[in-house]
Scaffold this motif. Structure first.
Motif, PDB file in Angstrom:
ATOM      1  N   UNK A  33       0.837  -1.198   0.000  1.00 33.05           N
ATOM      2  CA  UNK A  33       0.000   0.000   0.000  1.00 33.05           C
ATOM      3  C   UNK A  33       0.875   1.252   0.000  1.00 33.05           C
ATOM      4  N   UNK A  34       1.928   1.220   0.836  1.00 27.13           N
ATOM      5  CA  UNK A  34       2.829   2.379   0.918  1.00 27.13           C
ATOM      6  C   UNK A  34       3.519   2.599  -0.425  1.00 27.13           C
ATOM      7  N   UNK A  35       3.950   1.502  -1.046  1.00 31.05           N
ATOM      8  CA  UNK A  35       4.617   1.637  -2.355  1.00 31.05           C
ATOM      9  C   UNK A  35       3.643   2.256  -3.367  1.00 31.05           C
ATOM     10  N   UNK A  36       2.396   1.768  -3.331  1.00 27.93           N
ATOM     11  CA  UNK A  36       1.378   2.279  -4.264  1.00 27.93           C
ATOM     12  C   UNK A  36       1.146   3.778  -4.026  1.00 27.93           C
ATOM     13  N   UNK A  37       0.960   4.119  -2.725  1.00 27.90           N
ATOM     14  CA  UNK A  37       0.683   5.518  -2.360  1.00 27.90           C
ATOM     15  C   UNK A  37       1.780   6.467  -2.831  1.00 27.90           C
ATOM     16  N   UNK A  38       3.031   5.956  -2.798  1.00 24.84           N
ATOM     17  CA  UNK A  38       4.154   6.844  -3.096  1.00 24.84           C
ATOM     18  C   UNK A  38       4.155   7.322  -4.543  1.00 24.84           C
ATOM     19  N   UNK A  39       3.327   6.699  -5.374  1.00 27.35           N
ATOM     20  CA  UNK A  39       3.259   7.129  -6.781  1.00 27.35           C
ATOM     21  C   UNK A  39       2.026   7.990  -7.082  1.00 27.35           C
ATOM     22  N   UNK A  40       1.199   8.241  -6.057  1.00 28.62           N
ATOM     23  CA  UNK A  40      -0.002   9.070  -6.279  1.00 28.62           C
ATOM     24  C   UNK A  40       0.395  10.487  -6.670  1.00 28.62           C
ATOM     25  N   UNK A  41      -0.398  11.107  -7.567  1.00 26.79           N
ATOM     26  CA  UNK A  41      -0.065  12.482  -7.937  1.00 26.79           C
ATOM     27  C   UNK A  41      -0.803  13.497  -7.075  1.00 26.79           C
ATOM     28  N   UNK A  42      -1.895  13.082  -6.345  1.00 25.70           N
ATOM     29  CA  UNK A  42      -2.568  14.058  -5.493  1.00 25.70           C
ATOM     30  C   UNK A  42      -1.658  14.434  -4.335  1.00 25.70           C
ATOM     31  N   UNK A  43      -1.679  15.695  -3.952  1.00 26.70           N
ATOM     32  CA  UNK A  43      -0.785  16.110  -2.884  1.00 26.70           C
ATOM     33  C   UNK A  43      -1.406  15.860  -1.515  1.00 26.70           C
ATOM     34  N   UNK A  44      -2.692  15.568  -1.470  1.00 24.28           N
ATOM     35  CA  UNK A  44      -3.281  15.097  -0.214  1.00 24.28           C
ATOM     36  C   UNK A  44      -3.687  13.648  -0.449  1.00 24.28           C
ATOM     37  N   UNK A  45      -3.238  12.759   0.447  1.00 27.77           N
ATOM     38  CA  UNK A  45      -3.495  11.345   0.235  1.00 27.77           C
ATOM     39  C   UNK A  45      -4.980  11.065   0.231  1.00 27.77           C
ATOM     40  N   UNK A  46      -5.463  10.529  -0.879  1.00 29.43           N
ATOM     41  CA  UNK A  46      -6.881  10.196  -0.964  1.00 29.43           C
ATOM     42  C   UNK A  46      -7.076   9.116  -2.009  1.00 29.43           C
ATOM     43  N   UNK A  47      -8.113   8.348  -1.827  1.00 34.29           N
ATOM     44  CA  UNK A  47      -8.454   7.298  -2.789  1.00 34.29           C
ATOM     45  C   UNK A  47      -9.722   7.683  -3.535  1.00 34.29           C
TER      46      UNK A  47
END
Lengths: 274, 351
Positions: A33-47
């Protein structure tokens, strides 16, 4: 009858497999999950993510707090591991092979930090360091030496546990054999005993390093303002914002430890160590 | 090669006397076996010889040197352990080379001596292996080669066969005996197995509770045990209580046995099961005893027959099982038989 047995056996096997899968899932899911999150482009973590980017990894290079924290953690962990081993190897030899009253007590004492909550150790050390500073004007609280000393305290219980366990597995008659064949006690130690417990020493170094590298609670009380460790840098960052940068830092930190494990495995197969 | 001289050796643990005033000499080239049940002090004695444990008092001389206070690495003894005690991280070659390296022997000479030592136990071809890649018998042979490679003054063997299975035990036992004869090295072995002890020993030392019970050749100890303990520990025996009366031994149960040679004060005699002759005659000849078969136990090469002479006096008789129709096959429980107990089969025991 035979059929029913078959059916039962199959059910048991399926249940076993399910447990294994669940176990691995619980262990690996947060990491993935952490690896996946680290590639998100949103600057606030959200799904769900709005898109993917490598920007957070690029941005890491500019984050001096993280880089410094990483280097600090690394050096403290190395120092703590080396000193921890230097204390634990002779101590383990004395505890397992020695014959003096109070051996059990020494063992209890050296492994005691494992049973005390780290936050209590941190607070207690902070208070003691301050008291010592006032009495002797030795700078300990907020100094590198004080932090390293505290981390040595964290590595020793692991080193002692692993090395004594290994040493107990080395038959005394093997050492007797070496002596009867002409090896003095010191030569026996270096040619027979230490090589025999080498896997235990490697395991102790690994555990000590990882425990120290990831420690937050003890460091929290003892770091000086400009010299935070990586876990503290992450915590401080989290106090202001939650963005995928945190995930990227964690991935890098995990990768470093994993790399360390892989390199160790080349020299001592880890399956033999733990 | 050397002699061993042990004088008044004592080892105590608190109040417990593990070895109690033991004195012994081992001649040059002799194969001495310390025999006894567990806890009799035989291993403690061997460990004091090797220097692994310190004597409480007494003195040990090996080859004329007083070694009582000497650390093990200066004693120059080869020791073989029950659990082999090979160095797990070293190859077979390096295991055997270990004592030579400690003695700073030149490399070429080490290679030659290791090869020769491994050759003695037919293990040359496995010199590159690690101990864990060998079977128990192979490991023990490597351990023997290692203990001999540096030509020690004395060879000490601590239950060397106990961890091996029955067939290997016989094989390694013969190998040890041959090696000992060929090298002529003074050897002390510890065992609790009387067959093992009798088959290799020049001289046996039977121990019990830290005290030497008897010292002698296998034959002497078997045929003339010094006391009850030795008699029953070495082979099986029949004990008969009674007294000497008019050139005969009169058992408590009223049966008279040949015993003209017995000392007048004899209260107890021993008869070995194989020394009793049994025949199917219903009526005993003069000198024979009437008895009834109570039990027959088939044991392969021989059978043990329990016979009752009179109520309260049962004897065990050993019969060889020959080929074809042997006596033990024909005997039936409840059958009357005649026993012949020769005078030379009966001997007296001191209490």
């Amino acid at each position: 009858m035979v059929k029913e047995k078959n059916w039962q056996a199959r059910l048991q096997r399926a249940a076993g497999h399910t447990l294994v899968v669940i176990g691995f899932g619980v262990m690996l899911l947060p990491l993935l999950l952490v690896i996946w999150l680290s590639f998100f482009s949103n600057s606030i973590l959200a799904l769900p993510p709005t898109g993917y980017t490598l920007d957070w990894y690029r941005a890491l290079r500019g984050q001096e707090t993280f880089l410094n924290g990483f280097l600090n953690s690394l050096s403290i962990a190395l120092i703590a591991t080396v000193i921890g081993l230097a204390v634990s190897v002779p101590a383990s030899l004395a505890i397992v092979r020695g014959n003096f009253p109070g051996r059990r007590f020494v063992l209890q004492l050296l492994t005691a930090p494992l049973t005390v909550p780290a936050i209590v150790i941190g607070a207690a050390l902070y208070v003691s360091f301050i008291a010592i500073e006032i009495a002797t004007s030795l700078p300990l609280a907020g100094a590198r030496s004080g932090l390293a000393a505290a981390h040595v305290l964290l590595t020793i219980p692991w080193c002692i546990r692993l090395i004594t366990a290994n040493l107990e597995g080395v038959d005394l008659s093997v050492e007797h054999a070496a002596q009867s064949l002409g090896a003095s006690p010191l030569v026996t130690l270096f040619t027979i005993t230490l090589p025999a417990i080498w896997p235990g020493i490697v395991a102790a170094a690994l555990f000590g390093f990882v425990v120290s590298f990831g420690n937050l609670e003890v460091s929290l009380f003892l770091v000086s303002p400009g010299e935070t460790t990586l876990p503290i840098a992450i915590l401080q960052y989290l106090e202001w914002k939650i963005d995928p940068m945190i995930a990227a830092v964690s991935v890098v930190q995990t990768a470093v430890i994993a790399l360390g494990l892989l390199i160790t495995d080349r020299f001592v197969p880890l399956t033999r160590v733990v | 090669m050397a002699t061993i001289d042990i004088q008044n050796l004592v080892k105590t643990y608190g109040d417990f006397r593990a070895v109690d005033d033991l004195s012994l000499s081992v001649a040059e080239g002799e194969f001495l076996v310390l025999l006894g049940p567990s806890g009799c002090g035989k291993t403690t004695t061997l460990k004091m010889l090797a220097g692994f444990i310190e004597a409480t008092s007494g003195r040990i001389d090996i080859g004329g040197r007083n070694v009582t206070q000497m650390p093990p690495h200066e004693r120059n003894l080869g020791v073989v352990f029950q659990n082999y005690a090979l160095f797990p991280h070293l190859s077979v070659f390096e295991n055997v080379a270990f004592p030579l390296r400690r003695r700073k022997v030149a490399a070429a000479e080490i290679a030659r001596q290791v090869k020769a030592s491994l050759g003695l136990v037919q293990m040359e071809h496995l010199s590159a292996r690690l101990p864990r890649e060998l079977s128990g018998g192979q490991q023990q042979r490597v351990a023997i080669a290692r203990a001999l490679s540096f030509r020690p003054d004395v060879l000490l063997l601590d239950e060397p066969l106990s961890n091996l299975d029955a067939k290997l035990r016989l094989e390694v036992r013969q190998q040890i005996r041959h090696l000992q004869k060929n090298t002529g090295i003074t050897t002390v072995m510890v065992t609790h197995d009387q067959d093992e002890a009798m088959s290799v020993a020049d001289r046996l030392v039977v121990m019990k509770a830290g005290v030497v019970q008897q010292v002698g050749s296998s034959q002497e100890i078997y045929k003339r045990p010094a006391n009850d303990f030795v008699a029953s520990f070495i082979g099986s025996v029949n004990f008969i209580e009674g007294r000497v009366d008019g050139g005969q031994f009169l058992a408590q149960q009223g049966v008279a046995l040949a015993g003209a040679h017995l000392p007048a004060a004899t209260r107890r005699i021993v008869v070995r099961p194989e020394a009793i002759r049994i025949s199917e005659a219903a009526a005993p000849q003069p000198g024979e005893l009437a008895a009834t078969v109570r039990e027959i136990v088939y044991l392969g090469a021989h059978s043990e027959v329990v016979v009752e002479v009179v109520p309260g006096l049962e004897l065990t008789v050993r019969l060889q099982n020959g080929s074809g129709e042997s006596l033990s096959n024909r005997l039936q429980e409840g059958q009357p038989v005649a026993l012949l107990i020769g005078q030379d089969a009966v001997f007296a025991l001191a209490d």
